[in-house]
Write an enzyme that holds these catalytic residues in place. Structure first.
Site, PDB file in Angstrom:
ATOM      1  CB  CYS A 147      69.477  68.859  14.245  1.00 26.71           C
ATOM      2  SG  CYS A 147      71.069  68.641  15.087  1.00 26.71           S
ATOM      3  CB  THR A 148      67.913  64.079  15.243  1.00 19.27           C
ATOM      4  OG1 THR A 148      66.871  64.224  14.282  1.00 19.27           O
ATOM      5  CG2 THR A 148      67.675  62.801  16.041  1.00 19.27           C
ATOM      6  CB  THR A 149      72.373  64.015  17.276  1.00 15.75           C
ATOM      7  OG1 THR A 149      72.998  64.854  16.295  1.00 15.75           O
ATOM      8  CG2 THR A 149      71.870  62.745  16.592  1.00 15.75           C
ATOM      9  N   GLY A 150      71.715  67.149  17.973  1.00 18.44           N
ATOM     10  CA  GLY A 150      72.376  68.346  18.493  1.00 18.44           C
ATOM     11  C   GLY A 150      73.877  68.327  18.261  1.00 18.44           C
ATOM     12  CG  PHE A 151      76.024  64.990  18.435  1.00 18.07           C
ATOM     13  CD1 PHE A 151      75.966  65.671  19.645  1.00 18.07           C
ATOM     14  CD2 PHE A 151      75.939  63.616  18.456  1.00 18.07           C
ATOM     15  CE1 PHE A 151      75.829  64.991  20.841  1.00 18.07           C
ATOM     16  CE2 PHE A 151      75.813  62.917  19.651  1.00 18.07           C
ATOM     17  CZ  PHE A 151      75.754  63.609  20.839  1.00 18.07           C
ATOM     18  CG  ASP A 152      74.400  66.469  12.813  1.00 18.10           C
ATOM     19  OD1 ASP A 152      73.421  67.082  13.264  1.00 18.10           O
ATOM     20  OD2 ASP A 152      74.354  65.267  12.484  1.00 18.10           O
ATOM     21  NE  ARG A 153      70.509  67.340  11.137  1.00 20.18           N
ATOM     22  CZ  ARG A 153      69.456  66.529  11.199  1.00 20.18           C
ATOM     23  NH1 ARG A 153      68.551  66.547  10.243  1.00 20.18           N
ATOM     24  NH2 ARG A 153      69.296  65.697  12.223  1.00 20.18           N
TER      25      ARG A 153
END
Length: 612
Positions: free
Chosen positions: A412-418
């Site tokens: 995903c964009t950040t790699g932190f959540d989805r």
């Protein structure tokens, strides 16, 4: 031939035609410097200050007149940075913002050794403080002399003076583009430094060099010499980060100056400047108590902050699963290919990619060139409900890819959540691993903070799908029923879940007109009402429905049923609060979860990777 002895100055030897090491004294070196070209007719003509401001001097054909009153370094209107922003499309990153202020701005900027110009403090009662948008620590990225003028990219002090006309214009509008820092700014540490600690702006560390590239891009000479002109700098604010690096390598700068006095993300400060006379101004680091800000910083130490400029970062979870941030260019695709990745499952939306300046078409073409399958399935960022509804299909896609022996990069964009949430849900649903163990396993290998409640919500939705809405087992959700009435009322809750309407539950007064009752319920549909001062009433702030007898009751649907094609409908307004319960699953719940998750996965077409 004249000479000027400059005590304790630093020379960038590798760019000098005469290395300083060849001379036994500073005076001899200075004499050699003055003899390089006929354009050096007098050092005193071009070294000095005006109105208490330090200046850059350049050797030029000027006559000695007994006074030092000439500014020989000034902003250039023909700089490349100004022309580059002329007709090009103006874009800003998600963490950037633009404001237009009337001068005086009421902003005190600081220049750090790494070349960043950031907001050091705000004038109390000034225009910037009244705006209540600009914060201490925000980095200045672009500036213009008027609201409709060209935006100048700020790379150093010279750009700042040119873009904002700090030393010339004292009134009128000024547009600024600032960047909010990726991590909380340690404002409390700014109190450790004051003007007395900044030796650079006192003319005590002069630097001599022949390399013009170490000077800010927008500074130029007023006259051109016929020889190889040299520069002497009495203030390091006129140096670029490259110049500071070189001067540090030569070891002629005070080591105490080079020592950092601040923790990240602050660099060593070089100088302060503002667009107005700061004599009687009262500067502050924001309109809030410093101790409260310090406590907030301590609370946020465990937070994660995404820095897009650092590039793609990823972690290996299993032999077939990698998880990380967004692919930014073709080089990232090549990196994944070298790691053996053969498929990419991307949850980033097209709008997100455009905002971050990512060329999705180019990346898709690169994936085709490296024979990597790219699957885009957008999930709205920071939207727990959207994540919950789409997570079963995401896990189904991942299972299909793994069954075809792909090595998958989930991003995903950040790699932190989805993306990590999808991996955790896969391990929980498909490998019979508890949510607690799966969450700790993934977060232990990859720095992330996925939406754990959304995974738990989706888990109960899947179980409800297999049970066809009839859950038999411990409660799955905690519901807080809310009644907004009048203070002093005696309020009870009654419904399907209170002994079939026979055992009312007394509400707790929470202050004012608010009364609450917390009940733990399993997934399903329930009718209920309130009894206030002996009268049966329904709440007007929660959904209602008529029962088989025509009575108007309040209605609450706890949980939902998972679907291959989720319909993301707007949720009805409800004063009640529903929270998911995360607990160990029973044997029957584990069986139902595995069954439902695989039903969703096998509802995905293996060829088109879309719902059948």
């Amino acid at each position: 031939m004249s000479s000027l002895q400059i005590p304790n100055f630093a020379a960038l030897d590798q760019y000098s035609p005469f290395p300083r090491s060849r001379f036994s004294s500073t005076e001899k070196f200075a004499k050699a410097v003055t003899s390089v070209s006929s354009s050096f007719l007098g050092w005193k003509d071009f070294l000095g200050s005006k109105n208490g401001r330090s200046m850059v001097g350049c050797a030029g054909k000027c006559r000695f007149n007994g006074r030092i009153s000439r500014i020989l370094a000034m902003s250039s209107s023909s700089s490349s940075s100004s022309s580059s922003s002329g007709n090009s499309t103006f874009k800003m990153n998600l963490n950037e913002y633009m404001v237009t202020l009337e001068k005086p701005l009421g902003i005190r900027f600081a220049l750090s050794v790494d070349g960043k110009v950031f907001v050091h403090s705000l004038k109390k009662g000034g225009n910037a403080e009244k705006l209540r948008i600009i914060m201490v620590g925000d980095t200045l990225k672009k500036a213009s002399e008027s609201s409709g003028g060209k935006l100048i990219e700020i790379k150093d002090f010279g750009d700042t003076e040119y873009g904002m006309h700090i030393t010339k214009e004292k009134s009128g509008p000024c547009s600024l583009v600032l960047e909010r820092p990726f991590s909380p700014f340690p404002i409390q540490q700014l109190h450790l430094i004051n003007d007395r600690d900044i030796l650079f702006n006192r003319g005590r560390v002069p630097i001599a060099t022949w390399d013009k590239t170490v000077l800010p891009s927008n500074l130029r000479t007023s006259t051109e010499g016929s020889g190889n002109s040299g520069f002497v700098v009495f203030s390091s604010k006129f140096l670029t980060p490259q110049g500071w690096k070189l001067s540090s390598q030569n070891g002629h700068v005070n080591p105490q100056v080079q020592k950092s006095t601040m923790a990240a993300p602050l660099s060593q400060l070089v100088t302060f400047f503002s667009d107005e006379d700061t004599g009687d101004a009262e500067w502050a680091h924001g309109s809030f108590p410093l101790d409260e800000y310090t406590k907030a910083l301590d609370r946020s130490k465990g937070e994660l902050y995404y820095n897009h400029s650092l590039g793609m970062h990823y972690s290996k979870i299993t032999e077939q699963i990698y998880v990380g941030s967004c692919i930014q260019n073709g080089a990232d695709v090549e990196t994944l290919s070298n790691a053996g990745v053969t498929a990419v499952l991307n949850f980033q939306s097209g709008v997100e990619a455009e905002n971050w300046g990512i060329n999705s078409k180019s990346i898709n073409e690169s994936c085709q060139g490296f024979n990597i399958l790219m699957i885009n399935y957008p999930i709205r960022e920071v939207d727990s409900f959207d994540m919950r509804k789409k997570l079963p299909f995401c896990v189904g896609l991942l299972l299909r890819l793994l069954k075809k022996n792909h090595r998958v990069y989930i991003t995903c964009t950040t790699g932190f959540d989805r993306s990590p949430a999808c991996v955790i849900a896969y391990l929980h649903w498909m490998t019979d691993t508890s949510l607690h163990v799966a969450y700790n396993y993934v977060t232990g290998l990859h720095s992330c903070k996925p939406d754990r409640p959304a995974i738990a919500w989706a888990t109960w939705d899947l179980i409800a799908m297999a049970e066809q809405g009839k859950h038999e087992g411990p409660p799955t959700h905690a519901v807080t029923f809310v009644w907004n009435g009048q203070e002093g009322e005696e309020v009870y809750l009654v419904g399907d879940f209170t002994g079939n309407w026979k055992d009312p539950m007394k509400a707790v007064h929470k202050g004012g007109p608010r009364y609450e009752v917390e009940v733990r319920l399993s997934q399903g549909k329930y009718y209920y009402k309130f009894i206030t001062n002996g009268q049966w009433r329904h709440s007007t702030t929660s959904p209602t429905e008529r029962d088989d007898r025509g009575n108007v009751n309040n209605l609450i649907v706890v949980g939902d049923t998972a679907s291959v094609k989720p319909s993301i409908q707007q949720q009805k307004k409800d004063a009640n609060i529903v929270k998911v319960i995360e607990r160990p699953l029973t044997e029957n719940e584990r069986f139902m979860l595995a069954k439902a998750a695989r039903c969703v996965a096998f509802s995905v077409c293996p060829i088109r990777l879309a719902p059948k």
